[in-house]
Design a protein around this motif. Structure first.
Motif, mmCIF file in Angstrom:
data_model
loop_
_atom_site.group_PDB
_atom_site.id
_atom_site.type_symbol
_atom_site.label_atom_id
_atom_site.label_comp_id
_atom_site.label_asym_id
_atom_site.label_seq_id
_atom_site.Cartn_x
_atom_site.Cartn_y
_atom_site.Cartn_z
ATOM 1 N N GLY A 227 0.803 -1.224 0.000
ATOM 2 C CA GLY A 227 0.000 0.000 0.000
ATOM 3 C C GLY A 227 0.821 1.252 0.000
ATOM 4 N N GLY B 22 -6.018 0.579 -0.118
ATOM 5 C CA GLY B 22 -6.505 -0.610 -0.810
ATOM 6 C C GLY B 22 -7.830 -0.463 -1.510
ATOM 7 N N ARG C 122 -6.693 -0.910 -6.234
ATOM 8 C CA ARG C 122 -5.577 -1.858 -6.209
ATOM 9 C C ARG C 122 -4.622 -1.573 -7.377
ATOM 10 N NH1 ARG C 122 -5.989 -6.008 -2.781
ATOM 11 N NH2 ARG C 122 -4.625 -7.324 -4.053
ATOM 12 N N PRO D 83 -12.368 -3.914 -4.679
ATOM 13 C CA PRO D 83 -11.244 -4.846 -4.497
ATOM 14 C C PRO D 83 -11.647 -6.292 -4.780
ATOM 15 C CG PRO D 83 -11.309 -3.237 -2.718
ATOM 16 C CD PRO D 83 -12.566 -3.042 -3.512
#
Length: 566
Positions: A475, A512, A515, A559
């Motif tokens: 991240g 997140g 992505r 995600p």
């Protein structure tokens, strides 16, 4: 007899009233220039020449019938052996030209058997053509020939293939300086060149934002990175002028590049503050040295510079040699006497123009008409110009330009830069630490402009391994300062009472939601918009566009969707 006398009297009266002059059978000859100007002129010349009073004027001085016509010729015979020196020469010239209208050019002939001097009247100067108040920009098809507007002599073209190829635009805030900067920027892109824009004000050249082939950098450390890469690109491209690479072409071959620095004085101040107070370094920021070297060496490698500034003062450019590489100096709007002097020299007469007309100013065009050598040795001539107004066309023109290569869109450095080129540039000008991945690059691994970064590098001049420790991992986000801000944000996400948390694109990548890496996410955003798809407007928070999770997922997906697609 009385009748005869009466007839003669009447005839005499008729002759008096309707004689040859009245009937235009005969006209009196007008007084010649010799009769009008000759006596007084000769009375003043004779003592200076040392000629006796008994000498006849016409033996020594010849004047034409009229002195008001172009090409009129005056001849003065000089006594044999007359040696009066410079003072006598000036006195004779002043006596003759001071008594006559118009401008006269003197030609002295003393080496002949009968020495003399002649004066020829110059043609009256043509009345300058009135300039239009609006000029449309023209494409030339030549990246080294750029149309800038209209002068009294016709269209004004700047040729950047000269020994001093760079361009500078001077003007006060609001004078239209940024509008003129668009002209060479568009011309460069139409020729397939790539453009790097340094914009410390964060509001210049907005029509070029997110256009293919143009990188606009605003954060100070990003601007320094971009100039470092441009400098190395210039040095690496220079080798292709050598025998080994001559005629080489391929995907790794150099292309023309343009470096645009709007508000050069402001950029210097930003760099000085960043260098001293943010990364806490001592000495002189090397980026200012790179800039001077680019000005002096960029011509042969097709790496050009375009600067916007308030004036062309020496302290802005760093040296006289660097400033003199700006071969075309433009001024738009009102200009003060000091600004004029530093631009064109103390000996250059100011051009009188109406500065209230938008786009009106002056431009130096070397090679046009007769050059004038100024007091400091420079040769420049400034003339009035109405600059072309290109701003409404910029977006469409840039959209029609050849697309940038893939490496440019990916934020990579120029592919013609080899490890050897990088090592050579670093050993010569200390650039490695300022390039992507370097310890002063704020954790950045590419050159993609980061318009969503809230905070730039604030950790001082620590080694890169320490600077990256706070933002390492999947991240990681492109900026140490922002990495700390994201850590605070993650704690707030789960807090009660937060109904609508907003994220910049970089923050969304860090936590997140997206992505992708920040650079790839911004490229995805640009491609999305170019396809005509609506992108969420978001909300401006602290100068950065911020979005809700739902807004971001409507573009980038969730995600879970990304995981299913893997």
């Amino acid at each position: 007899m009385a009748v005869v006398v009466g007839v003669l009297a009447v005839a005499g009266a008729l002759v008096a009233v309707t004689g040859p002059a009245v009937l235009r059978w005969w006209r009196p000859r007008p007084a010649s220039a010799d009769l009008i100007h000759g006596p007084g002129m000769w009375a003043a010349l004779r003592p200076v020449l040392g000629v006796a009073e008994t000498e006849r004027r016409r033996t020594w001085l010849h004047l034409p019938v009229t002195v008001g016509e172009a090409g009129a010729r005056i001849v003065l015979r000089l006594p044999a052996g007359w040696a009066s020196g410079e003072a006598g020469t000036r006195a004779v010239d002043a006596i003759v030209t001071g008594r006559l209208p118009g401008e006269w050019a003197a030609h002295w002939c003393r080496t002949v058997a009968a020495p003399y001097v002649e004066w020829v009247r110059n043609a009256a100067p043509d009345r300058p053509r009135e300039l239009p108040k609006s000029v449309e920009w023209m494409q030339t098809g030549d990246p080294l020939k750029i149309h800038f507007g209209e002068t009294p002599e016709g269209p004004a073209f700047v040729h950047t293939g000269t020994a001093t190829p760079h361009i500078g635009v001077s003007g006060e805030t609001g004078s239209g300086k940024s509008s003129i900067l668009y002209i060479p920027l568009v011309a460069a892109r139409l020729a397939g060149w790539l453009v790097t824009v340094i914009d410390p004000k964060q509001n210049s050249l907005t029509e070029a934002d997110e256009k293919s082939g143009i990188r606009i950098h605003s954060e100070t450390y990003e601007c320094v990175m971009a100039i470092a890469e441009f400098f190395v690109s210039m040095m690496a491209a220079e080798k292709y002028n050598g025998r080994k690479y001559r005629g080489h072409s391929g995907p790794d071959s150099p292309v023309g590049r343009l470096l645009v620095i709007d508000e050069l004085p402001s950029f210097r101040e930003y760099v000085a503050a960043w260098w001293k107070y943010i990364i806490r370094e001592r000495g002189f920021p090397p980026v200012l040295v790179w800039f001077q070297l680019i000005l002096m060496q960029g011509r042969s490698s097709n790496h050009r510079v375009l600067v916007g500034t308030h004036q062309f003062s020496l302290d802005v450019f760093g040296s006289t040699m660097a400033r003199d590489q700006v071969g075309t100096k433009m001024v738009v709007g009102e200009v003060s006497i000091p600004s004029w002097t530093v631009a064109y020299g103390a000996g250059a007469p100011m051009v009188d123009y109406d500065e209230t007309i938008p786009g009106r100013g002056v431009i130096s065009l070397k090679g046009r008409r007769r050059k004038k050598t100024l007091a400091d040795g420079r040769i420049e001539r400034a003339e009035e110009i109405q600059y072309a107004y290109i701003t409404p066309q910029v977006s469409d023109l840039l959209d029609a330009c050849p697309p940038a290569p893939a490496w440019w869109d990916a934020g990579a450095m120029a592919p013609w830069i080899t490890p050897r080129d990088l090592a050579r540039a670093d050993s010569a000008a200390a650039v490695k630490d300022f390039l992507p991945g370097g310890r002063f690059a704020g954790g950045r691994e590419d050159l993609t402009p980061d318009t969503d970064t809230d905070v730039q590098l604030t950790q001082g001049s620590m080694p890169r391994s320490e600077a990256m420790s706070d933002v390492s991992g999947p991240g990681a986000v492109s900026g140490v300062g922002e990495g700390l801000a994201v850590a605070d944000l993650v704690e707030k996400v789960g807090a009660e009472g937060i109904e609508e948390q907003r994220y910049t694109i970089a923050q969304a990548c860090a936590v997140g939601i997206i992505r992708k890496k920040p650079g790839a996410a911004r490229q995805y955003k640009s491609a999305w918009i170019k396809e005509g798809k609506p992108f969420p407007e978001g909300e401006m928070i602290r100068g950065n566009a911020s979005y809700t999770r739902e807004e971001l997922e409507s573009v980038f997906g969730t995600p879970e969707e990304d995981a299913d697609s893997i």
